[in-house]
Design a protein around this motif. Structure first.
Motif, PDB file in Angstrom:
ATOM      1  N   THR A 246      30.489  36.893  39.399  1.00 58.87           N
ATOM      2  CA  THR A 246      29.552  35.708  39.715  1.00 58.87           C
ATOM      3  C   THR A 246      29.820  35.078  40.838  1.00 58.87           C
ATOM      4  O   THR A 246      29.392  33.922  41.187  1.00 58.87           O
ATOM      5  CB  THR A 246      30.002  34.635  38.440  1.00 58.87           C
ATOM      6  OG1 THR A 246      31.249  34.279  38.586  1.00 58.87           O
ATOM      7  CG2 THR A 246      29.941  35.124  37.091  1.00 58.87           C
ATOM      8  N   MET A 247      30.335  35.929  41.926  1.00 59.52           N
ATOM      9  CA  MET A 247      30.657  35.464  43.289  1.00 59.52           C
ATOM     10  C   MET A 247      29.293  35.778  44.029  1.00 59.52           C
ATOM     11  O   MET A 247      29.266  36.401  45.065  1.00 59.52           O
ATOM     12  CB  MET A 247      31.906  36.029  44.007  1.00 59.52           C
ATOM     13  CG  MET A 247      32.119  35.120  45.268  1.00 59.52           C
ATOM     14  SD  MET A 247      33.812  35.851  46.174  1.00 59.52           S
ATOM     15  CE  MET A 247      33.065  37.182  46.619  1.00 59.52           C
ATOM     16  N   THR A 248      28.223  34.779  43.601  1.00 63.85           N
ATOM     17  CA  THR A 248      27.005  35.203  44.351  1.00 63.85           C
ATOM     18  C   THR A 248      26.352  33.902  45.008  1.00 63.85           C
ATOM     19  O   THR A 248      27.066  32.821  44.658  1.00 63.85           O
ATOM     20  CB  THR A 248      25.813  35.788  43.149  1.00 63.85           C
ATOM     21  OG1 THR A 248      25.790  34.717  42.026  1.00 63.85           O
ATOM     22  CG2 THR A 248      26.131  36.958  42.595  1.00 63.85           C
ATOM     23  N   ASP A 250      23.758  30.963  45.730  1.00 62.49           N
ATOM     24  CA  ASP A 250      22.907  30.232  45.225  1.00 62.49           C
ATOM     25  C   ASP A 250      21.805  29.572  46.065  1.00 62.49           C
ATOM     26  O   ASP A 250      22.115  28.721  46.993  1.00 62.49           O
ATOM     27  CB  ASP A 250      23.674  28.869  44.619  1.00 62.49           C
ATOM     28  CG  ASP A 250      22.552  27.998  43.764  1.00 62.49           C
ATOM     29  OD1 ASP A 250      21.187  28.227  43.921  1.00 62.49           O
ATOM     30  OD2 ASP A 250      23.001  26.978  43.419  1.00 62.49           O
ATOM     31  N   ASP A 346      30.135  24.859  50.741  1.00 63.43           N
ATOM     32  CA  ASP A 346      30.230  25.993  49.698  1.00 63.43           C
ATOM     33  C   ASP A 346      31.291  26.907  50.201  1.00 63.43           C
ATOM     34  O   ASP A 346      31.174  27.546  51.375  1.00 63.43           O
ATOM     35  CB  ASP A 346      28.906  26.640  49.469  1.00 63.43           C
ATOM     36  CG  ASP A 346      27.968  25.767  48.694  1.00 63.43           C
ATOM     37  OD1 ASP A 346      28.455  24.757  48.025  1.00 63.43           O
ATOM     38  OD2 ASP A 346      26.769  26.099  48.747  1.00 63.43           O
ATOM     39  N   PHE A 348      33.610  30.710  49.376  1.00 59.16           N
ATOM     40  CA  PHE A 348      33.631  31.854  48.960  1.00 59.16           C
ATOM     41  C   PHE A 348      35.031  32.489  49.416  1.00 59.16           C
ATOM     42  O   PHE A 348      35.010  32.720  50.445  1.00 59.16           O
ATOM     43  CB  PHE A 348      32.256  32.743  49.223  1.00 59.16           C
ATOM     44  CG  PHE A 348      31.098  32.224  48.679  1.00 59.16           C
ATOM     45  CD1 PHE A 348      30.324  32.563  47.511  1.00 59.16           C
ATOM     46  CD2 PHE A 348      30.481  31.279  49.509  1.00 59.16           C
ATOM     47  CE1 PHE A 348      29.295  32.223  47.055  1.00 59.16           C
ATOM     48  CE2 PHE A 348      29.465  30.842  49.195  1.00 59.16           C
ATOM     49  CZ  PHE A 348      28.635  31.337  47.973  1.00 59.16           C
ATOM     50  N   LYS A 374      33.724  29.764  44.800  1.00 63.61           N
ATOM     51  CA  LYS A 374      33.835  31.027  44.098  1.00 63.61           C
ATOM     52  C   LYS A 374      34.594  32.005  44.595  1.00 63.61           C
ATOM     53  O   LYS A 374      34.897  31.944  45.948  1.00 63.61           O
ATOM     54  CB  LYS A 374      32.140  31.670  44.140  1.00 63.61           C
ATOM     55  CG  LYS A 374      30.920  30.768  43.517  1.00 63.61           C
ATOM     56  CD  LYS A 374      29.852  31.266  43.490  1.00 63.61           C
ATOM     57  CE  LYS A 374      28.719  30.399  42.688  1.00 63.61           C
ATOM     58  NZ  LYS A 374      27.566  31.233  42.688  1.00 63.61           N
ATOM     59  N   TYR A 375      34.964  32.764  43.921  1.00 68.10           N
ATOM     60  CA  TYR A 375      36.240  33.598  44.166  1.00 68.10           C
ATOM     61  C   TYR A 375      36.321  34.864  43.435  1.00 68.10           C
ATOM     62  O   TYR A 375      35.862  34.973  42.263  1.00 68.10           O
ATOM     63  CB  TYR A 375      37.715  33.072  44.312  1.00 68.10           C
ATOM     64  CG  TYR A 375      38.062  32.454  42.933  1.00 68.10           C
ATOM     65  CD1 TYR A 375      39.013  33.440  42.461  1.00 68.10           C
ATOM     66  CD2 TYR A 375      37.958  31.138  42.947  1.00 68.10           C
ATOM     67  CE1 TYR A 375      39.624  32.791  41.068  1.00 68.10           C
ATOM     68  CE2 TYR A 375      38.264  30.970  41.431  1.00 68.10           C
ATOM     69  CZ  TYR A 375      39.156  31.574  40.623  1.00 68.10           C
ATOM     70  OH  TYR A 375      39.796  30.900  39.328  1.00 68.10           O
ATOM     71  N   ASP A 376      36.822  35.882  44.008  1.00 67.43           N
ATOM     72  CA  ASP A 376      37.419  37.010  43.399  1.00 67.43           C
ATOM     73  C   ASP A 376      38.665  37.824  43.841  1.00 67.43           C
ATOM     74  O   ASP A 376      39.075  37.432  45.130  1.00 67.43           O
ATOM     75  CB  ASP A 376      36.236  38.307  43.813  1.00 67.43           C
ATOM     76  CG  ASP A 376      35.354  38.267  42.464  1.00 67.43           C
ATOM     77  OD1 ASP A 376      35.300  37.923  41.551  1.00 67.43           O
ATOM     78  OD2 ASP A 376      33.984  38.730  43.006  1.00 67.43           O
TER      79      ASP A 376
END
Length: 381
Positions: A246-248, A250, A346, A348, A374-376
């Motif tokens: 879900t690290m997409t 917006d 934002d 990432f 957001k992260y991976d």
């Protein structure tokens, strides 16, 4: 039935409590539980052994991670549902059939009972049976709802060593593969390490020619990563499974963005950047790219080309173990902290587990709201 229980018991109270209590009884014996679990399956159903890789160490770890994640998301029904449906879609690549779920559930409960000791009771058996029934049903629903094939065959069209242990390669799937920039895919290098899957993010947004670019570092005991870096050749075929993550971006967000990449965690960051180049006109984007040495900044030339072409993009690089590097010195999380302020951006974040953890901690200290991060994490083992 399970979700009804959750609602009735105010956020799953008793059931969630029983699952977490019982897991705490075996948590310190995780490796033994996993070994016993697979032994029971293979002894009772030897035909299932061919679904699993020859080397089972990572597979055991993944089982335990899935259990812990499922249990920890019980009190968030939406996250619980999304996680399990995604897991079900992903398991199609292992050729899992509906009847296999019953086998797995029985072996799992038996393994935990064997190592929990005298404190294990009938109520724990029932809690796990109820929970697993819903886990299986949601995974099966996710698998059934996916119109895609279990995996795609893809041909290697280019392969380049960028550093001693880093390779960048391009593949062309035989059928169109839809994904979003920032997501990750499971990859199997069938020719060299059959039935071993690892997750990697494409370093590009979806393209008309359908190609995918991957950035891979060979880690010490990484069977798949070593094969992809040192043995993979142009013309080889690999398998690529359904996209997840879900690290997409917006597109509705008007906030400026900060991308923090460690090593080959740059791949999904580049994917997101490529998407931004197609429409962004108003958001400032700051990329922080960190590594141990300058050799590990393997894609810096291309990043600099992007920054020269797009006025809204800036790039800051850092090395933690290279005193002669002319850029920033230190861990990338500390470098990010020297800039800012960042409370309105934002974020990432992508890299090794250690790098992501330290960056998230630093962002919390900088008072960046967690809902904007957001992260991976990319760690093969």
């Amino acid at each position: 039935m399970f979700l009804t229980v959750l609602t009735t018991l105010n956020g799953m109270g008793d059931l969630a409590r029983l699952l977490k209590e019982s897991w705490s009884l075996v948590e310190e014996h995780q490796d033994k539980v996993a070994g016993y679990f697979y032994a029971r399956i293979f002894l009772s159903y030897p035909d299932l052994r061919e679904l699993f890789p020859v080397h089972m160490d990572v597979q055991r770890t993944r089982l335990l991670n899935a259990i812990v994640t499922a249990v920890q998301t019980l009190e968030d029904p939406e996250k619980f549902d999304d996680y399990l449906r995604g897991l079900g879609r992903d398991h199609r690549k292992f050729h899992v059939e509906p009847e296999h779920y019953e086998v797995v559930g029985g072996a799992l409960i038996e393994a935990m009972r064997a190592f929990a000791g005298e404190q294990w009771g009938v109520e724990y058996d029932q809690a796990w049976a109820d929970a697993y029934a819903v886990i299986a049903s949601k995974m099966l629903a996710g698998a059934d709802a996916d119109p895609n094939p279990p995996y795609w065959y893809a041909e290697v069209t280019a392969h380049e060593r960028r550093a001693k242990d880093i390779a960048v390669f391009t593949v062309l799937p035989m059928q169109p593969l839809e994904f979003r920039a920032g997501q990750y895919l499971s990859v199997e290098c069938s020719k060299y390490q059959p039935r071993l899957w690892r997750t990697y993010s494409p370093a590009n947004a979806p393209r008309r020619d359908n190609t995918l670019e991957f950035h891979v570092r060979a880690v010490g005991a990484g069977w798949v990563s070593s094969a992809l870096v040192r043995r993979l050749q142009v013309g080889d075929m690999i398998k690529v499974a359904a996209p997840m993550g879900t690290m997409t971006l917006d597109r509705r967000s008007t906030r400026d963005a900060v991308f923090v990449a460690g090593g080959t965690g740059l791949a999904p960051i580049k994917s997101l950047l490529e998407e931004l180049t197609r429409y962004n006109r108003t958001r400032w984007v700051h990329v922080f790219f960190g590594a141990k040495t300058r050799e590990d900044l393997y894609d810096l030339a291309d990043l600099n080309r992007l920054a020269a072409r797009y006025p809204w993009l800036s790039v800051v690089t850092a090395c933690s173990d290279d005193p002669t590097f002319p850029g920033e010195q230190g861990d990338i999380s500390d470098v990010v902290a020297r800039y800012g302020p960042w409370q309105e951006h934002d974020f990432f974040v992508s890299g090794s587990g250690k790098m992501v953890k330290s960056t998230l901690k630093k962002l919390a200290e900088l008072q960046v709201p967690s809902v904007r991060i957001k992260y991976d994490s990319f760690t093969e083992i």
